[in-house]
Design a protein around this motif. Structure first.
Motif, PDB file in Angstrom:
ATOM      1  N   LYS A 175      -5.163  11.705  -0.014  1.00  0.00           N
ATOM      2  CA  LYS A 175      -4.812  10.566   0.387  1.00  0.00           C
ATOM      3  C   LYS A 175      -4.974   9.036  -0.537  1.00  0.00           C
ATOM      4  N   CYS A 232      -9.018   4.096   2.007  1.00  0.00           N
ATOM      5  CA  CYS A 232      -8.684   3.317   3.421  1.00  0.00           C
ATOM      6  C   CYS A 232      -8.504   2.080   3.268  1.00  0.00           C
ATOM      7  N   ILE A 233      -7.565   1.294   3.246  1.00  0.00           N
ATOM      8  CA  ILE A 233      -8.186  -0.479   3.443  1.00  0.00           C
ATOM      9  C   ILE A 233      -8.449  -0.777   4.540  1.00  0.00           C
ATOM     10  N   LYS A 234      -9.705  -1.324   4.108  1.00  0.00           N
ATOM     11  CA  LYS A 234     -10.970  -1.722   5.309  1.00  0.00           C
ATOM     12  C   LYS A 234     -10.382  -2.612   5.535  1.00  0.00           C
ATOM     13  N   ILE A 235     -10.746  -3.495   7.567  1.00  0.00           N
ATOM     14  CA  ILE A 235     -10.627  -4.704   7.759  1.00  0.00           C
ATOM     15  C   ILE A 235     -11.309  -4.948   8.058  1.00  0.00           C
ATOM     16  N   ALA A 236     -12.807  -6.557   8.308  1.00  0.00           N
ATOM     17  CA  ALA A 236     -13.426  -6.802   8.531  1.00  0.00           C
ATOM     18  C   ALA A 236     -12.915  -6.635  10.839  1.00  0.00           C
ATOM     19  N   LEU A 284      -5.543  -6.602  11.527  1.00  0.00           N
ATOM     20  CA  LEU A 284      -5.213  -4.361  11.210  1.00  0.00           C
ATOM     21  C   LEU A 284      -3.671  -4.683  12.360  1.00  0.00           C
ATOM     22  N   ARG A 338      -1.167  -5.708  10.212  1.00  0.00           N
ATOM     23  CA  ARG A 338      -0.653  -5.143   8.718  1.00  0.00           C
ATOM     24  C   ARG A 338       0.715  -4.131   9.049  1.00  0.00           C
ATOM     25  N   LEU A 339      -0.006  -2.963   9.974  1.00  0.00           N
ATOM     26  CA  LEU A 339       0.543  -2.199  11.284  1.00  0.00           C
ATOM     27  C   LEU A 339       2.026  -2.498  10.994  1.00  0.00           C
ATOM     28  N   ALA A 384       2.763  -1.203   7.114  1.00  0.00           N
ATOM     29  CA  ALA A 384       2.959   0.396   7.610  1.00  0.00           C
ATOM     30  C   ALA A 384       3.944   0.762   7.870  1.00  0.00           C
TER      31      ALA A 384
END
Lengths: 322, 247
Positions: free
Chosen positions: B222, B225-229, B236, B239-240, B244
């Motif tokens: 994979k 992972c894209i980390k979000i605060a 988030l 972005r979803l 995505a």
């Protein structure tokens, strides 16, 4: 030769997976140059059955015997075998859900057919007939060669999708000639889940783990699931502790799911859990431990307190919906 | 009544899966073998039923299809409390061959329990195939079995809820999570006793398999992972939705 697709109903309504199965059967029929016949067992209105036409089904056999509602495994396997024989079907397709998994092995023996369960998408090749499926519970894939002339497949939901086609389905009445003695399952009581999205059908799943700290904290997960039209799931410790029903447990010993979007709240991501959800297209993890293995499987992650993140997420979803 | 529990011999669920060089077979080097987790729960429930209904349930047997190396797993089942074990001496080639081998010994048992799937090839097939080979009724997705007078009281999960059923032996149950709370663990005494319990070896029959795994493949690694605060939940969701495209 033909492809027979067994279309399930529940209380007279076609299940969501039925439309994906119909789409898949039509495509498979094209690839194998064989006609496709759908089979419905139980009392389903014509108008309901006709909906299959929108996914390319042109011929439906319908046996309206009410006794199928008992979901008697042996009787249903027998009826499907009778239909397959009458239609000269060498390939029978059904859902990889509770009922499909109950019927397919019995049917495979009846038809002396090689069985491929939890099939992912279209076959890799038709000659030889090779399908792809998940093995070692999501930890790898296997390419299964079905060598026998007759074949039975169960399709993993969300692995093919819906393909709309404008066809007109004709319905023929069919009688598998079963008698009352064929139905031996005596149902005393049925407990229906209503108003909730079924986990196997869900395109989005909201899941909670031990980090949720207790069953009393599930309200935000329920609210989020409701807003998104999502199914609810949980990790093994949660169902073992009795916080949530076993029917919601996803992972190695629970359900294997493959939604488009999987939210993991307070789930550390043990290898057994990841096996059950790794087929998801996008995984979002929220966990306070930055080293939790769930972040290795996740596409998006928030390192933080689930109880702080959840209300914000719910607000953001409400804004998006507004 | 006599109960038979079908026992799969599978790699421990924490095993990192590896294949041989040409990816045509599982690499069993260094693997710990265990009782298939669902079969272990089935065995636990069978033993509970025997204890709760003495006189009605005479004995609990376990059976497995495998070469001599699987006997350690059968001994574990005996140590947990099964009365006797049967090993059918054959390679478990595919679901159909396994079910056909089991059909040679299973007809003597009133209640047969099988786990919903095996943790290796996830076929979900042996229990149902065996029921058909024996021409017996079967119930799948069973999460509860009890004895109520001269009937069996069953809870099964259906797609859309759950049901309680009342049925009779002879019957095959394909069981899942919930059938027993926790798998029973063998104690020292059980392990000692297991050495003396009967483990019958039955010669396997020649059965032509219908399926074969040509190849295996590990999932593609994979992307990171894209980390979000923590305070950026809105980001988030955005972005979803936009990146995505899953919302």
């Amino acid at each position: 030769m033909s492809v027979l697709v067994y279309i399930e109903n529940w209380d007279g309504k076609l299940k969501k997976i039925s439309f994906e199965l119909a789409s898949y059967a039509v495509k498979l029929g094209e690839e194998m140059s064989q006609p496709v016949v759908a089979l419905s067992l139980g009392n389903v209105e014509e108008s309901e059955l006709k909906k299959l036409g929108a996914y390319g089904i042109t011929k439906i056999l319908s046996d309206a015997n009410d006794a199928y509602a008992t979901l008697d495994n042996r009787a249903i396997a027998k009826a499907v075998a009778v239909a397959a024989e009458k239609q000269g079907a060498t390939l029978v397709l059904m859902a990889n859900n509770n009922l499909g998994k109950a019927i397919a092995p019995r049917l495979a023996v009846r038809m002396k057919a090689g069985l491929g369960t939890a099939v992912l998408g279209l076959p890799i090749s038709i000659t030889p007939f090779v399908i792809k499926k998940s093995v070692f519970t999501g930890k790898s894939y296997g390419f299964l060669n079905i060598k026998s002339t007759n074949k039975v497949l169960t399709l993993s939901s969300n692995s093919f999708g819906l393909v709309e086609k404008n066809a007109d389905a004709t319905i023929e009445s069919f009688n598998a000639d079963l008698t009352a003695a064929d139905f031996e399952t005596v149902v005393e009581n049925t407990n229906k889940i209503t108003g909730k999205v079924l986990l196997q059908d869900a395109e989005i799943v909201v899941s909670g783990g031990r980090g949720m700290k207790g069953p009393e904290n599930w309200a935000p997960l329920e609210e989020m699931a409701e807003l998104l039209g999502a199914g609810l799931a949980c990790s093994r410790p949660v169902s073992d502790e009795g916080w949530r029903s076993h029917s919601e447990h996803v992972g190695q010993t629970g359900k294997i799911i493959a939604p488009n979007l999987y939210f993991a709240f307070g789930i550390s991501g043990a290898i057994q859990h990841l096996g059950g959800v790794s087929g998801s297209k996008v995984i979002v993890a929220v966990n306070k431990d930055p080293d939790a293995p769930i972040f290795e499987a996740a596409d998006y992650g928030i390192v933080g307190d689930v109880f702080k993140v959840l209300p914000q997420l719910i607000e953001a979803i409400k804004e998006m919906k507004a | 009544m006599k109960i038979l529990v079908l026992i799969g011999n599978v790699p421990d669920t924490t095993t990192k899966i590896k294949f041989n060089a040409d990816k045509t077979a599982f690499d069993a080097a260094g693997v710990q073998w265990i009782i298939n987790p669902w079969d272990e729960l089935a065995l636990t429930r069978a033993l509970e039923l025997k204890e709760q209904h003495t006189g009605k349930i005479e004995s609990v047997a376990v059976a497995n299809v495998g070469k001599v190396g699987t006997e350690a797993t059968l001994r574990k089942a005996l140590a947990v409390g099964a009365n006797e074990a049967i090993r059918i001496d054959a390679e478990p080639v595919d679901d159909y061959t396994v079910a056909s081998q089991l059909a040679m010994v299973a007809a003597d048992y009133d209640i047969i329990l099988a786990g919903t799937e095996s943790a290796d090839y996830n076929g979900s097939a042996v229990g149902g195939m065996l029921a058909e080979l024996l021409d017996r009724k079967s119930v799948s997705a069973v999460s509860g079995i009890d004895i109520d007078g001269d009937k069996l009281k069953i809870t099964r999960e259906i797609d859309g809820g759950s049901q309680t059923l009342k049925m009779d032996a002879p019957i095959v149950f394909i069981v899942q999570k919930g059938i027993a709370k926790e798998p029973r663990i063998a104690g020292m005494r059980g392990i000692m006793e297991a050495r003396k319990k009967p483990l019958h070896v039955v010669e396997g029959a020649a059965v032509e398999p219908l399926t074969h795994f040509d190849k295996f493949e590990l999932p593609a690694p994979k992307a990171a992972c894209i980390k979000i605060a923590e305070d950026q939940a809105g980001e988030l969701i955005k972005r979803l939705r936009e990146e995505a495209k899953v919302l």
